[in-house]
Enzyme design. Structure first.
Site, PDB file in Angstrom:
ATOM      1  N   PRO A 152      -3.324  -5.889   3.755  1.00 38.32           N
ATOM      2  CA  PRO A 152      -4.768  -5.631   3.665  1.00 38.32           C
ATOM      3  C   PRO A 152      -5.490  -6.823   3.048  1.00 38.32           C
ATOM      4  CG  PRO A 152      -3.529  -3.706   2.957  1.00 38.32           C
ATOM      5  CD  PRO A 152      -2.532  -4.819   3.146  1.00 38.32           C
ATOM      6  N   GLU A 153      -6.571  -7.235   3.701  1.00 41.87           N
ATOM      7  CA  GLU A 153      -7.374  -8.350   3.220  1.00 41.87           C
ATOM      8  C   GLU A 153      -8.702  -7.800   2.709  1.00 41.87           C
ATOM      9  OE1 GLU A 153      -7.346 -11.512   6.168  1.00 41.87           O
ATOM     10  OE2 GLU A 153      -5.272 -11.053   6.718  1.00 41.87           O
ATOM     11  N   LYS A 200      -8.788  -8.991  -3.622  1.00 45.11           N
ATOM     12  CA  LYS A 200      -8.087  -7.889  -2.960  1.00 45.11           C
ATOM     13  C   LYS A 200      -7.676  -6.801  -3.951  1.00 45.11           C
ATOM     14  CE  LYS A 200      -6.186 -11.074   0.503  1.00 45.11           C
ATOM     15  NZ  LYS A 200      -4.941 -11.594   1.116  1.00 45.11           N
ATOM     16  N   HIS A 245       6.494   8.251   1.390  1.00 42.08           N
ATOM     17  CA  HIS A 245       5.987   6.990   0.854  1.00 42.08           C
ATOM     18  C   HIS A 245       4.731   7.166   0.005  1.00 42.08           C
ATOM     19  CE1 HIS A 245       8.979   4.944   3.215  1.00 42.08           C
ATOM     20  NE2 HIS A 245       8.494   5.438   4.345  1.00 42.08           N
ATOM     21  N   ARG A 271       6.344  -0.199   1.887  1.00 41.43           N
ATOM     22  CA  ARG A 271       7.128  -1.356   1.431  1.00 41.43           C
ATOM     23  C   ARG A 271       7.116  -1.523  -0.093  1.00 41.43           C
ATOM     24  NH1 ARG A 271       5.941  -6.421   5.335  1.00 41.43           N
ATOM     25  NH2 ARG A 271       7.702  -7.217   4.126  1.00 41.43           N
ATOM     26  N   LYS A 299      -9.316 -32.919   0.231  1.00 38.77           N
ATOM     27  CA  LYS A 299      -8.147 -32.057   0.406  1.00 38.77           C
ATOM     28  C   LYS A 299      -7.354 -32.496   1.628  1.00 38.77           C
ATOM     29  CE  LYS A 299      -5.897 -28.551  -1.293  1.00 38.77           C
ATOM     30  NZ  LYS A 299      -5.387 -28.570  -2.671  1.00 38.77           N
ATOM     31  N   ARG A 347       3.235 -18.754   7.701  1.00 42.35           N
ATOM     32  CA  ARG A 347       2.396 -17.663   8.196  1.00 42.35           C
ATOM     33  C   ARG A 347       2.002 -17.945   9.641  1.00 42.35           C
ATOM     34  NH1 ARG A 347       0.030 -14.806   4.073  1.00 42.35           N
ATOM     35  NH2 ARG A 347      -0.300 -13.223   5.684  1.00 42.35           N
TER      36      ARG A 347
END
Length: 269
Positions: free
Chosen positions: A2-3, A57, A90, A109, A150, A259
């Site tokens: 989840p973002e 988050k 869960h 998880r 950067k 990712r």
């Protein structure tokens, strides 16, 4: 994972059921999460909820004598349910409320967190976070300043919480596509115009996802048990080999910092 849109969707969904109600007690079935559930949460009793906030988050439940910090981890979700509904495999934590509802935390998880703190300021999970992407502090000028020297690819840099919070894998890919910027571009190569555009589209993509209840790819559910519908609007994420919705070129998948990244070779330069 989840973002920001999924966490903000959860916040908006649970807030009306918690603020003004009292936590009668907590039922912790499995406290072995990413970090052990704080002992103070086990002992909660007759605590009114004053506010439900979000930072990055993290969901923040304000109580008279401290805060509950909740992180959904990789697969967590929060639902508002009738108190009498039996828990399933869960379902690890319940907050039993005075209004007959239960805030139920589900996490297959078990990589989320339920923490307690007296004071938010200086807490280690919140201390070094960048600005909120939907705030005025995050804009093109700020992004250009942070990108100027950067020497790393823009995609993983957008996912760094020290730059900006809550822009995870899905929304970094989607925002770069919307801005027409290749994920391999060095952050320092972005022009002022590109930084202005990228800051704007990040805000727009996140707001649109919040409107749609976030993105459900596997586990995430809104507080009412519905999925997030932004998954139906994804332009590149998870669409490897499928035609770009703009030009028809097959979407490419690559790895950045371990990712998955998705992009269009034609639309993103």
């Amino acid at each position: 994972m989840p973002e920001l849109p999924e966490v903000e969707t959860s916040r908006r969904g649970i807030e009306p059921h918690l603020v003004g109600a009292t936590i009668l007690h907590a039922n912790v079935r499995n406290g072995r999460l990413r970090w052990p559930v704080s002992e103070e949460i086990y002992r909660l009793s007759d605590k009114p909820v004053l506010s439900v906030q979000r930072r990055a988050k993290y969901l923040l439940l304000e109580l008279p004598d401290g805060w509950i910090i909740i992180h959904l981890g990789m697969s967590g979700s929060l639902r508002i349910l009738p108190e009498e509904l039996p828990a399933e495999k869960h379902d690890h934590v319940d907050l039993v409320m005075s209004n007959g509802k239960v805030l139920r935390y589900t996490d297959p998880r078990r990589f989320g967190a339920w923490l307690w703190t007296k004071e938010l300021e200086g807490h280690n999970v919140l201390a070094h976070l960048g600005p909120e992407p939907l705030s005025d502090d995050f804009n093109g000028a700020y992004l250009q300043q942070k990108c100027a020297k950067k020497k790393t690819a823009i995609k993983p840099w957008l996912m760094d919480n020290k730059l900006v919070v809550g822009v995870g894998n899905i929304y970094a890919s989607e925002s770069l596509f919307a801005a027409g910027i290749h994920p391999d571009r060095l952050a320092s190569s972005l022009s002022q115009v590109e930084c202005e555009l990228l800051a704007r589209v990040i805000k727009a993509v996140l707001l649109r996802s919040i409107e749609q209840g976030g993105t459900t790819l596997k586990d995430f559910l809104q507080s009412d048990g519905k999925p997030g519908y932004f998954a139906q609007e994804l332009q590149v994420y998870g669409r490897k080999g499928e035609p770009c919705r703009v030009c028809g070129t097959p979407i490419v998948a690559a790895k950045h910092a371990q990712r998955a990244t998705f992009y269009c070779r034609q639309c993103q330069k």
